[in-house]
Design an enzyme around this catalytic site. Structure first.
Site, PDB file in Angstrom:
ATOM      1  N   TYR A  32       0.849  -1.215   0.000  1.00  0.00           N
ATOM      2  CA  TYR A  32       0.000   0.000   0.000  1.00  0.00           C
ATOM      3  C   TYR A  32       0.876   1.253   0.000  1.00  0.00           C
ATOM      4  CZ  TYR A  32      -3.322  -3.498   1.832  1.00  0.00           C
ATOM      5  OH  TYR A  32      -4.086  -4.617   2.027  1.00  0.00           O
ATOM      6  N   GLN A 110     -13.958   6.111   1.809  1.00  0.00           N
ATOM      7  CA  GLN A 110     -13.780   5.100   2.866  1.00  0.00           C
ATOM      8  C   GLN A 110     -14.506   5.564   4.128  1.00  0.00           C
ATOM      9  OE1 GLN A 110      -9.545   4.198   3.350  1.00  0.00           O
ATOM     10  NE2 GLN A 110      -9.970   2.071   2.807  1.00  0.00           N
ATOM     11  N   ASP A 172     -12.622  -4.957   2.880  1.00  0.00           N
ATOM     12  CA  ASP A 172     -12.662  -5.107   1.430  1.00  0.00           C
ATOM     13  C   ASP A 172     -13.188  -6.429   0.887  1.00  0.00           C
ATOM     14  OD1 ASP A 172     -11.416  -2.736   1.896  1.00  0.00           O
ATOM     15  OD2 ASP A 172      -9.847  -3.030   0.404  1.00  0.00           O
ATOM     16  N   TYR A 360      -7.639 -12.157   4.665  1.00  0.00           N
ATOM     17  CA  TYR A 360      -8.059 -10.767   4.607  1.00  0.00           C
ATOM     18  C   TYR A 360      -9.265 -10.526   5.526  1.00  0.00           C
ATOM     19  CZ  TYR A 360      -7.574  -6.658   1.466  1.00  0.00           C
ATOM     20  OH  TYR A 360      -7.344  -5.445   0.909  1.00  0.00           O
ATOM     21  N   TRP A 361     -10.394 -10.053   5.037  1.00  0.00           N
ATOM     22  CA  TRP A 361     -11.516  -9.751   5.919  1.00  0.00           C
ATOM     23  C   TRP A 361     -12.477 -10.926   6.078  1.00  0.00           C
ATOM     24  CZ3 TRP A 361     -11.732  -5.489   8.921  1.00  0.00           C
ATOM     25  CH2 TRP A 361     -10.891  -4.422   8.582  1.00  0.00           C
ATOM     26  N   GLU A 404      -0.773  -6.656   9.431  1.00  0.00           N
ATOM     27  CA  GLU A 404      -2.034  -6.047   8.995  1.00  0.00           C
ATOM     28  C   GLU A 404      -3.223  -6.781   9.627  1.00  0.00           C
ATOM     29  OE1 GLU A 404      -2.339  -6.319   4.762  1.00  0.00           O
ATOM     30  OE2 GLU A 404      -4.163  -5.103   4.641  1.00  0.00           O
TER      31      GLU A 404
HETATM   32  C1  GLC Z   1      -6.828  -2.908   2.759  1.00  0.00           C
HETATM   33  C2  GLC Z   1      -7.951  -2.763   3.776  1.00  0.00           C
HETATM   34  C3  GLC Z   1      -8.425  -1.323   3.832  1.00  0.00           C
HETATM   35  C4  GLC Z   1      -7.229  -0.414   4.063  1.00  0.00           C
HETATM   36  C5  GLC Z   1      -6.164  -0.623   2.986  1.00  0.00           C
HETATM   37  C6  GLC Z   1      -4.884   0.141   3.250  1.00  0.00           C
HETATM   38  O1  GLC Z   1      -7.283  -2.719   1.476  1.00  0.00           O
HETATM   39  O2  GLC Z   1      -8.999  -3.624   3.473  1.00  0.00           O
HETATM   40  O3  GLC Z   1      -9.357  -1.169   4.856  1.00  0.00           O
HETATM   41  O4  GLC Z   1      -7.624   0.914   4.087  1.00  0.00           O
HETATM   42  O5  GLC Z   1      -5.813  -1.980   2.979  1.00  0.00           O
HETATM   43  O6  GLC Z   1      -4.347  -0.223   4.476  1.00  0.00           O
END
Ligand code: GLC
Length: 436
Positions: A32, A110, A172, A360-361, A404
């Protein structure tokens, strides 16, 4: 490790992720590489504890990309990077006539955390005159953002706003969206994933899932990100309890801050009207008696999405349930997610066949949701459970690092941290948890 050592480590993570030239913090290296909206809010809370200047710069960097209509995008592409897909060329936010002229951004948003983040900053930072001055300079921008939501994201004018993309939810690839994907049949897009070069593919969404994500953006782009058209046409149109709880909590914070500043009667009145309507409708529409918790509402197909996730309990952070309902949802949380062999709080119902503890989620524990739950539980007087959420969060980070997300199963004793490492909000919120 002592708490002070952990805090020092967390500060190092944050400092290393801070980009001095542009004044913002990446969520983590590689995976990211830009500024993310709600990440920045949580990051600012962490900085507030030891570097007020960075906390303010973080918020300013995000607001510098606010659109002329008040919209605050989900990613700000301050810099170039080839480690992430989809980048600015894909999103083309400038299709919208009121998009930021100075910054490249996405055309989605967001969870709106900035309002309550400003209040957290006010509470934490010692130089009250200075931080109040900062808030005075920025609070109207956040108010305008909320006004935008209630004007353009609430077609029924019922006080609940919609999201049109799973990336707007922040959660996500939650299994909550699976039934919506079943209503869609997007083309097989040609694209090159970048996330799976940084993280094990088993912890990330599939390529087919990316087709859905990209398709929703293509629909929005075809209509220049016009939200009225999106409301009419997007197959994904959801009233999300986490997203709406963040907005409601931020409304409450703006009321308190405007009261401190004084001379803002009209705005306070408007905020109070939004609040009354939003909280009433939230309780009517998003509560599911059978499950004993809040759920998402699929506005396109007019039905509740009947699954439990950590978002189902987040409304206690925003004072949404009355005491009796708070008891019910906390009981559901403990019955379903709180067994002794698990860390609190899994992101998805561990009893569901859609639960995946690594992905992930779809199951893992996230520190930002834990932080919201900790604060909410405490405010309703559930001190023991709040402390368990806090202790579980600290233990996970202490054992596995600033990941994370984490496996919720205590039986997994090694490498239980997943996704990106040296992840900013895990560091920032750990600092806050340990200082409160
Ligand atoms: C992932 C998460 C999101 C977050 C992004 C950056 O995509 O699902 O909630 O903002 O990472 O950390």
């Amino acid at each position: 490790m002592t708490n002070n050592d952990l805090i020092k480590k967390a500060e190092t993570v944050l400092n290393n992720n801070f980009k001095e030239d542009k004044g913002f913090t990446i969520p983590c290296e590689g995976l990211y590489p830009f500024q993310w909206n709600w990440d920045s809010g949580f990051i600012a809370v962490g900085f507030a504890h030891y570097d007020a200047n960075k906390a303010k710069r973080e918020v300013e960097a995000l607001l510098s990309a606010q659109w002329e209509n008040g919209f605050i995008p989900h990613i700000i592409f301050h810099n170039d990077s080839d480690t992430y897909f989809p980048g600015p060329e894909f999103h083309q936010s400038k299709l919208h006539p009121l998009a930021s002229k100075s910054h490249r951004t996405t055309g989605m948003t967001q969870p709106p955390v900035l309002g309550f983040v400003l209040k957290e900053m006010y509470d934490i930072i010692e130089d009250k005159a200075d931080i109040l001055n900062f808030i005075k300079q920025n609070i109207d921008k956040v108010f305008n953002n909320h006004q935008h939501f209630y004007t353009h994201r609430d077609p029924n004018q019922e006080g609940l706003v919609f999201i049109y993309h799973n990336w707007e939810s922040g959660t996500d690839n939650s299994p909550i969206w699976d039934d919506i994907w079943d209503t869609m049949d997007p083309p097989n897009y040609k694209f090159e994933r970048r996330d799976t070069t940084h993280v094990d593919a088993a912890q990330r969404p599939t390529n087919r899932e990316y087709d859905y994500y990209l398709h929703l953006i293509e629909i929005a782009k075809a209509h220049n990100y016009d939200e009225a058209k999106i409301a009419e046409l997007s197959p994904f149109l959801v009233q999300d309890p986490l997203f709406n709880a963040m907005l409601i909590k931020s409304n409450a914070a703006l009321i308190e801050l405007y009261e401190l500043i004084g001379d803002s009667e009209d705005k306070i009145k408007t905020l109070r009207q939004w609040q009354t309507k939003a909280i009433t409708r939230f309780n009517e529409k998003l509560f599911n008696e059978k499950l004993g918790a809040y759920v998402h509402y699929d506005l396109r197909n007019e039905k509740q999405i009947e699954f439990l996730s950590s978002s189902s309990f987040a409304p206690i952070f925003a004072d949404i349930p009355n005491e009796e309902r708070a008891e019910i949802i906390v009981k559901t949380m403990m019955d379903k997610f709180g067994s002794e062999d698990r860390y609190l709080c899994a992101s998805f119902d561990p009893d569901s066949d859609r639960f995946n503890p690594k992905k992930y989620w779809r199951g893992p524990v996230w520190i930002n949701l834990n932080w919201l739950l900790f604060k909410g539980l405490k405010s309703y007087g559930f001190y023991d459970i709040a402390n368990r959420v806090k202790d579980d969060s600290v233990q996970l980070i202490e054992r596995y690092g600033f990941y994370e997300y984490f496996d919720s199963r205590k039986s997994v004793k090694e490498n239980a941290g997943y996704g990106g490492n040296n992840f900013s909000w895990s560091a920032a919120l750990l600092i806050d948890l340990l200082k409160c």
